[in-house]
Design a protein around this motif. Structure first.
Motif, mmCIF file in Angstrom:
data_model
loop_
_atom_site.group_PDB
_atom_site.id
_atom_site.type_symbol
_atom_site.label_atom_id
_atom_site.label_comp_id
_atom_site.label_asym_id
_atom_site.label_seq_id
_atom_site.Cartn_x
_atom_site.Cartn_y
_atom_site.Cartn_z
ATOM 1 N N ASP A 257 0.817 -1.208 0.000
ATOM 2 C CA ASP A 257 0.000 0.000 0.000
ATOM 3 C C ASP A 257 0.853 1.261 0.000
ATOM 4 O O ASP A 257 0.368 2.354 0.257
ATOM 5 N N VAL A 258 2.152 1.093 -0.267
ATOM 6 C CA VAL A 258 3.044 2.251 -0.393
ATOM 7 C C VAL A 258 3.494 2.460 -1.831
ATOM 8 O O VAL A 258 4.095 3.489 -2.154
ATOM 9 N N HIS A 305 4.670 6.551 18.823
ATOM 10 C CA HIS A 305 3.695 7.479 18.250
ATOM 11 C C HIS A 305 2.831 8.061 19.362
ATOM 12 O O HIS A 305 2.947 7.696 20.544
ATOM 13 N N GLU A 344 6.618 12.988 12.793
ATOM 14 C CA GLU A 344 6.030 12.961 11.445
ATOM 15 C C GLU A 344 6.639 14.035 10.539
ATOM 16 O O GLU A 344 5.939 14.783 9.859
ATOM 17 N N SER A 479 1.391 7.874 -3.419
ATOM 18 C CA SER A 479 1.396 9.055 -2.545
ATOM 19 C C SER A 479 0.383 10.086 -3.029
ATOM 20 O O SER A 479 -0.332 10.694 -2.222
ATOM 21 N N ALA A 482 -3.086 8.888 -2.110
ATOM 22 C CA ALA A 482 -3.359 9.061 -0.676
ATOM 23 C C ALA A 482 -3.657 10.526 -0.351
ATOM 24 O O ALA A 482 -4.576 10.823 0.431
ATOM 25 N N ARG A 483 -2.915 11.444 -0.951
ATOM 26 C CA ARG A 483 -3.173 12.866 -0.696
ATOM 27 C C ARG A 483 -4.550 13.273 -1.206
ATOM 28 O O ARG A 483 -5.280 14.039 -0.556
ATOM 29 N N ASP A 487 -8.646 12.377 4.464
ATOM 30 C CA ASP A 487 -9.065 11.583 5.626
ATOM 31 C C ASP A 487 -9.752 10.283 5.229
ATOM 32 O O ASP A 487 -9.949 9.404 6.077
ATOM 33 N N TRP A 489 -8.470 8.140 3.215
ATOM 34 C CA TRP A 489 -7.455 7.151 2.873
ATOM 35 C C TRP A 489 -7.388 6.057 3.942
ATOM 36 O O TRP A 489 -7.307 6.339 5.132
ATOM 37 N N ASN A 491 -5.595 4.062 6.038
ATOM 38 C CA ASN A 491 -4.266 3.859 6.600
ATOM 39 C C ASN A 491 -4.125 2.427 7.112
ATOM 40 O O ASN A 491 -4.950 1.948 7.888
ATOM 41 N N LYS A 492 -3.101 1.729 6.640
ATOM 42 C CA LYS A 492 -2.876 0.311 6.961
ATOM 43 C C LYS A 492 -4.086 -0.536 6.569
ATOM 44 O O LYS A 492 -4.363 -1.567 7.185
#
Length: 536
Positions: A257-258, A305, A344, A479, A482-483, A487, A489, A491-492
């Motif tokens: 997912d990257v 985190h 971050e 990327s 995702a942008r 919100d 997106w 995540n994981k």
């Protein structure tokens, strides 16, 4: 004897993953996070562990990916936390046993603010609860996430000083072995009862109740590795052997997912991964740091985190506790994540000068949104400079190791740890860079002047550079996607329940848009489907 107030087993949400939904392979993701156990027995054990008559309430905390956590309220109002690992968390027995011993060591030897353990079991078949569990102190305070964005920069720096003090303790506690920490009694074949660690005076300290045993890091179990029968030392060659074994025995590579893979982009293959792994093994004697401090292992929290750090809500510059020490490992410092995740930082590389940034002279005349973005970037970079200056002055070993991680050799070591999962395209490109600087790079350990140990033909070099370009393009596309999602997106792979259908629809649209952008044929679209990391 602890009295039971109600039948807690009648709450199915206690045993299921309920925090959100998965947009990829949801059925399997849910199954590996479902735990069957007797909550009545766990509530009874919680009460008994605190010499209370009964537990009057059980509240489930928001699910984490690897555990379920509950708050048990006792009849006298006291509260403790219960933690039950999901099947995906790690190796049975070892993961829980190591976490308990690690907490004990951190709390009572290094005097860090971690939860006290009241009761636990790492053997699901030897407890009436029917699952592994840890019952521990409920840390006072609130997660840093609730306060971080509201803190002034100077108050954030106050938190840096506390984190730095903790990390100085970690770097001054040097273990002669690498792996994970246990009580000696929990290991079938414990190592010889030699000294456990060296303190900050370089004095060997013996503690016969502890021992270093098999590694419980997630890299040893994720993406199907849990089923491998391999040396879990971990030693560097054991890591490479594990990845080669995974490549040989696990049927398919994990979807990423990257990075978007597929036609007209980078396509991972077994041969490419094997070439990278074999090169990694051949390079190890030459690229491992030789300094004495890097021959030790260090106990380190690799996931600092803002949900794992608790602060005083009335005085949020005071840390009250650090939680989630599951899967902690004792590793060489260059194998750890040396900067807190809550920073971050996404700005430019800072270099060694650590010059404080400046706002542009015309900042006040910029349009409102641009001014906000420039100011945000300025504050973010200023904080990172402050953090780096702090560790450079107070913890030079941590700082120099962090700098090493940004070099060719440091990146090769980092990428070489998980080549079954990802990274072979960039690893092989760095391999070319190292070949070109083989005779001139002072960090290469090559006292006898041996030739570069990996054969790379001119045609191989062309393919490697093209694969790097395609991989970079796939990362850029992911990327960008995702942008654009913001919100929404996942995540994981995780999304809120009320956003699930919309996220799924927009992910399908994103894939179709990508197909149009790449001008894929129908057969190429089918190939893209096989690599797309989200369900259609």
């Amino acid at each position: 004897m602890a009295d039971q107030v109600q039948d807690w087993n009648q709450k199915p949400e206690f045993f299921e993953f309920t925090r959100g939904r998965f947009v990829s392979d949801e059925a399997a993701q849910v199954v590996c996070r479902r735990v069957h156990f007797d909550m009545n027995e766990l509530a009874k054990t919680a009460a008994l562990s605190m010499s209370a008559r009964r537990c009057i309430d059980v509240e489930k905390c928001p699910d984490r990916l690897y555990n379920k956590a509950f708050i048990f309220t006792l009849e006298d109002g006291r509260q403790i936390v219960g933690k039950v690992p999901n099947p995906i968390a790690g190796l049975p027995h070892f993961t829980t046993a190591s976490e308990v011993a690690t907490l004990d060591f951190l709390r009572n030897v290094l005097h860090l603010p971690v939860p006290q353990v009241y009761a636990w079991s790492s053997r699901s078949d030897s407890t009436p609860v029917g699952a592994e569990y840890i019952l521990m102190e409920k840390i006072q305070g609130v997660p840093l996430r609730e306060k971080w964005q509201h803190l002034a920069p100077r108050d954030k720096v106050k938190l840096f000083f506390q984190i730095d003090r903790y990390q100085q303790k970690w770097t001054s506690t040097r273990f002669p072995k690498i792996g994970s920490l246990y009580y000696r009694r929990d290991l079938l074949s414990p190592p010889p009862d030699d000294y456990l660690f060296q303190n900050n005076q370089m004095e060997p300290i013996s503690m016969s109740e502890f021992a270093v045993g098999p590694a419980v890091g997630r890299e040893w179990v994720e993406h199907g590795r849990q089923s491998l029968v391999c040396d879990r030392g971990p030693f560097r060659r054991a890591v490479g052997s594990r990845e080669i074994q995974a490549l040989d025995q696990i049927k398919s590579f994990p979807k990423l997912d990257v990075m978007i893979c597929g036609p007209k982009l980078y396509v991972p293959t077994k041969n490419k991964k094997l070439s990278a792994l074999q090169a990694s093994q051949a390079l190890l004697p030459f690229i491992l740091p030789q300094q004495p401090e890097h021959q030790f292992g260090y106990l380190w929290h690799n996931d600092l985190h803002d949900e794992n750090i608790f602060v005083d809500p009335q005085n949020p510059t005071t840390i009250t506790g650090i939680i989630d020490w599951q899967s902690t490992q004792i590793l060489p410092l260059y194998d750890h994540i040396l900067e807190p995740c809550f920073l971050e930082y996404s700005g430019p590389e800072l270099g060694d000068a650590l010059t404080r940034p400046e706002l542009p002279p015309n900042v006040n005349s910029l349009p409102l949104q641009e001014r906000k973005e420039v100011t945000r970037s300025y504050i973010e970079q200023s904080l990172m400079v402050a953090w780096r200056r702090l560790i450079k002055n107070n913890n030079p070993l941590q700082y120099s190791t962090l700098q090493f991680g940004n070099t060719t050799l440091g990146n090769l070591l980092s990428l070489g740890r998980r080549l079954f999962s990802l990274g072979e395209a960039h690893f092989l490109s760095l391999l070319l860079d190292l070949k070109n600087e083989w005779r001139t790079n002072p960090a290469v350990h090559n006292p006898t002047g041996l030739d570069f140990p990996v054969l790379i033909s001119e045609s191989d070099a062309v393919t490697i550079k093209e694969d790097e370009r395609l991989a970079d393009e796939g990362i850029r596309m992911m990327s960008y996607t995702a942008r654009e999602f913001g919100d929404l997106w996942p995540n994981k792979g995780l999304i809120q329940h009320d956003q699930y259908e919309r996220a799924k629809s927009e992910l399908r649209d994103a894939k179709n848009n990508l197909s149009s952008y790449l001008q894929l044929s129908s057969s190429e679209q089918e190939e893209l489907d096989r690599y797309w990391p989200f369900d259609s």
